[in-house]
Design an enzyme around this catalytic site. Structure first.
Site, PDB file in Angstrom:
ATOM      1  N   HIS A 186      59.971  32.219 -80.434  1.00 23.24           N
ATOM      2  CA  HIS A 186      59.527  30.964 -79.818  1.00 23.24           C
ATOM      3  C   HIS A 186      59.166  31.199 -78.353  1.00 23.24           C
ATOM      4  O   HIS A 186      59.550  32.216 -77.768  1.00 23.24           O
ATOM      5  CB  HIS A 186      60.623  29.897 -79.896  1.00 23.24           C
ATOM      6  CG  HIS A 186      60.731  29.250 -81.245  1.00 23.24           C
ATOM      7  ND1 HIS A 186      61.501  29.783 -82.256  1.00 23.24           N
ATOM      8  CD2 HIS A 186      60.165  28.128 -81.745  1.00 23.24           C
ATOM      9  CE1 HIS A 186      61.405  29.012 -83.329  1.00 23.24           C
ATOM     10  NE2 HIS A 186      60.598  27.993 -83.048  1.00 23.24           N
ATOM     11  N   LYS A 190      62.344  27.667 -74.739  1.00 20.37           N
ATOM     12  CA  LYS A 190      63.283  27.164 -75.763  1.00 20.37           C
ATOM     13  C   LYS A 190      64.724  27.466 -75.346  1.00 20.37           C
ATOM     14  O   LYS A 190      65.029  28.568 -74.910  1.00 20.37           O
ATOM     15  CB  LYS A 190      62.972  27.794 -77.129  1.00 20.37           C
ATOM     16  CG  LYS A 190      63.821  27.211 -78.241  1.00 20.37           C
ATOM     17  CD  LYS A 190      63.248  27.512 -79.605  1.00 20.37           C
ATOM     18  CE  LYS A 190      64.130  26.971 -80.715  1.00 20.37           C
ATOM     19  NZ  LYS A 190      64.255  25.512 -80.697  1.00 20.37           N
TER      20      LYS A 190
HETATM   21  P1  NAD Z   1      60.904  19.387 -73.775  1.00 16.23           P
HETATM   22  O1  NAD Z   1      61.956  19.863 -72.837  1.00 16.23           O
HETATM   23  O2  NAD Z   1      59.485  19.666 -73.463  1.00 16.23           O
HETATM   24  O3  NAD Z   1      61.042  17.800 -73.983  1.00 16.23           O
HETATM   25  C1  NAD Z   1      62.262  17.113 -74.080  1.00 16.23           C
HETATM   26  C2  NAD Z   1      62.074  15.779 -73.371  1.00 16.23           C
HETATM   27  O4  NAD Z   1      63.226  14.959 -73.613  1.00 16.23           O
HETATM   28  C3  NAD Z   1      61.947  15.919 -71.840  1.00 16.23           C
HETATM   29  O5  NAD Z   1      60.805  15.221 -71.391  1.00 16.23           O
HETATM   30  C4  NAD Z   1      63.242  15.313 -71.320  1.00 16.23           C
HETATM   31  O6  NAD Z   1      63.090  14.705 -70.048  1.00 16.23           O
HETATM   32  C5  NAD Z   1      63.521  14.280 -72.411  1.00 16.23           C
HETATM   33  N1  NAD Z   1      64.925  13.833 -72.402  1.00 16.23           N
HETATM   34  C6  NAD Z   1      66.043  14.579 -72.307  1.00 16.23           C
HETATM   35  N2  NAD Z   1      67.139  13.786 -72.295  1.00 16.23           N
HETATM   36  C7  NAD Z   1      66.703  12.513 -72.405  1.00 16.23           C
HETATM   37  C8  NAD Z   1      67.344  11.241 -72.431  1.00 16.23           C
HETATM   38  N3  NAD Z   1      68.673  11.120 -72.332  1.00 16.23           N
HETATM   39  N4  NAD Z   1      66.571  10.129 -72.549  1.00 16.23           N
HETATM   40  C9  NAD Z   1      65.226  10.219 -72.624  1.00 16.23           C
HETATM   41  N5  NAD Z   1      64.548  11.404 -72.572  1.00 16.23           N
HETATM   42  C10 NAD Z   1      65.281  12.531 -72.471  1.00 16.23           C
HETATM   43  O7  NAD Z   1      61.314  20.005 -75.196  1.00 16.23           O
HETATM   44  P2  NAD Z   1      60.421  20.114 -76.518  1.00 16.23           P
HETATM   45  O8  NAD Z   1      59.775  21.453 -76.605  1.00 16.23           O
HETATM   46  O9  NAD Z   1      59.577  18.892 -76.666  1.00 16.23           O
HETATM   47  O10 NAD Z   1      61.572  20.115 -77.626  1.00 16.23           O
HETATM   48  C11 NAD Z   1      62.505  19.067 -77.730  1.00 16.23           C
HETATM   49  C12 NAD Z   1      63.416  19.315 -78.941  1.00 16.23           C
HETATM   50  O11 NAD Z   1      62.651  19.274 -80.149  1.00 16.23           O
HETATM   51  C13 NAD Z   1      64.119  20.680 -78.945  1.00 16.23           C
HETATM   52  O12 NAD Z   1      65.410  20.528 -79.507  1.00 16.23           O
HETATM   53  C14 NAD Z   1      63.239  21.532 -79.861  1.00 16.23           C
HETATM   54  O13 NAD Z   1      63.909  22.615 -80.436  1.00 16.23           O
HETATM   55  C15 NAD Z   1      62.879  20.478 -80.897  1.00 16.23           C
HETATM   56  N6  NAD Z   1      61.689  20.745 -81.716  1.00 16.23           N
HETATM   57  C16 NAD Z   1      61.785  20.368 -83.019  1.00 16.23           C
HETATM   58  C17 NAD Z   1      60.690  20.498 -83.842  1.00 16.23           C
HETATM   59  C18 NAD Z   1      60.797  19.991 -85.258  1.00 16.23           C
HETATM   60  O14 NAD Z   1      59.830  20.093 -86.042  1.00 16.23           O
HETATM   61  N7  NAD Z   1      61.911  19.397 -85.650  1.00 16.23           N
HETATM   62  C19 NAD Z   1      59.498  21.051 -83.367  1.00 16.23           C
HETATM   63  C20 NAD Z   1      59.421  21.421 -82.025  1.00 16.23           C
HETATM   64  C21 NAD Z   1      60.539  21.251 -81.193  1.00 16.23           C
END
Ligand code: NAD
Length: 299
Positions: A186, A190
């Site tokens: 990744h 991450k």
């Molecule tokens: P990122 O850091 O770009 O985004 C996360 C966002 O959540 C940030 O903007 C942050 O400010 C916000 N956030 C954190 N705490 C918060 C709160 N209490 N209230 C409101 N907003 C809050 O991360 P990302 O790359 O978008 O990934 C996020 C998650 O999704 C990770 O756990 C990643 O592994 C997962 N993910 C899952 C899939 C899937 O298909 N299930 C795919 C991609 C990523």
């Protein structure tokens, strides 16, 4: 439209300008599923806003970010690089659960747990893509799912969910002379490892073998580890660049090897999967569902 309350999501009571309220977009919302996105400024959050805005069966009614985030007050559409949607980023998750039929969340485990409680109280669909959840946190989610409909998937893509099924079948067919190793890569930002998808693939392989992953997982080998234990399922993790997500399950025997690989080249596949999950979940009874349920792949 709902009244803005103090930020229960984070406990913030900061003085200063009144934060924006969750407002309904001006578009014709008739019959559309009202979608809210938590973490709407994140990599996945922006993708979710774009996917929801592009889907005529959905209406974006709100986006929430961490209290004090610099994006509070900006238009969620403009932030996601599309036309303004008339919906400002808010820090009030309670308001979002009031306004939306379904809330999509890809944030952190702690934030997700807190929001699942709000979803249960309001009996709103909660589609969770957050990874890195511990067993105790999963148990809490299951408890909330008695009151509302939760779809949880560490990977929302069709391809990976097919891969999960395939891995169980292959593991069931091969005996313990075949070593199983899972390799994932990744992007450099991450924060959890192995990825939720890699662990799900490990669980799928363990299921095929009729064993518990906890008992056979070999996570992170380093130094004088000794020879590989027969029956172990090993994990190897690579991090770098902007890789969206790559997973390979290796079945290695003496003289031959089977490898099954999935490569994600765009986060769009996860966002489309999350929207599909929300649309699917809207008329389902409370429960804890997976992407296999959404895609009709459950046994
Ligand atoms: P990122 O850091 O770009 O985004 C996360 C966002 O959540 C940030 O903007 C942050 O400010 C916000 N956030 C954190 N705490 C918060 C709160 N209490 N209230 C409101 N907003 C809050 O991360 P990302 O790359 O978008 O990934 C996020 C998650 O999704 C990770 O756990 C990643 O592994 C997962 N993910 C899952 C899939 C899937 O298909 N299930 C795919 C991609 C990523």
């Amino acid at each position: 439209m709902t009244k803005l309350k103090s930020n229960k999501s984070t406990g913030s009571n900061r003085p200063g300008p009144t934060p924006p309220r969750i407002v309904l977009s001006g578009r014709n919302a008739k019959g559309a599923l009202r979608i809210g996105v938590i973490g709407c400024a994140g990599r996945m959050g922006q993708m979710l806003i774009r996917a929801a805005a592009a889907n005529e069966r959905c209406l974006v009614v709100g986006g929430v970010e961490r209290a004090g985030a610099s994006t509070i007050g900006r238009d969620v559409g403009a932030l996601a690089g599309i036309e303004p949607l008339g919906v400002p980023v808010s820090e009030d998750a309670s308001d979002l659960f009031e306004a939306a039929d379904a809330v999509l969340e890809f944030t952190s485990p702690t934030a997700t747990l807190h929001h699942a409680e709000l979803a249960a109280k309001r009996r709103k669909v909660h589609v969770i893509g957050t990874t890195g959840l511990e067993q105790a946190q999963l148990t809490m989610l299951q408890r909330h799912a008695r009151q509302t409909t939760i779809v949880l998937a560490p990977n929302m893509s069709l391809g990976v969910n097919l891969l999960l099924r395939l891995v169980t079948q292959v593991a069931r067919s091969l005996d313990h002379d075949w070593d199983i190793e899972i390799v994932e890569m990744h992007h450099r930002a991450k924060v959890d490892a192995p990825s939720g998808t890699a662990l799900a693939l490990g669980k799928a392989a363990a299921e095929g073998r009729g064993v518990s992953l906890d008992r056979v997982a070999a996570r992170g080998r380093d130094g004088m580890t000794g020879a590989r234990r027969r029956g172990d399922i090993g994990f190897a993790v690579l991090r770098g660049g902007d890789v969206v997500g790559e997973h390979t399950v290796v079945f290695a025997a003496d003289g031959e090897r089977v490898e099954i690989t999935h490569k994600a080249t765009s986060r769009e596949i996860f966002a489309r999967g999350a929207i599909r999950a929300a649309l699917w979940a809207q008329d389902k009874p409370p429960g804890f569902y997976s992407m296999a349920d959404v895609l009709g792949l459950s046994e």
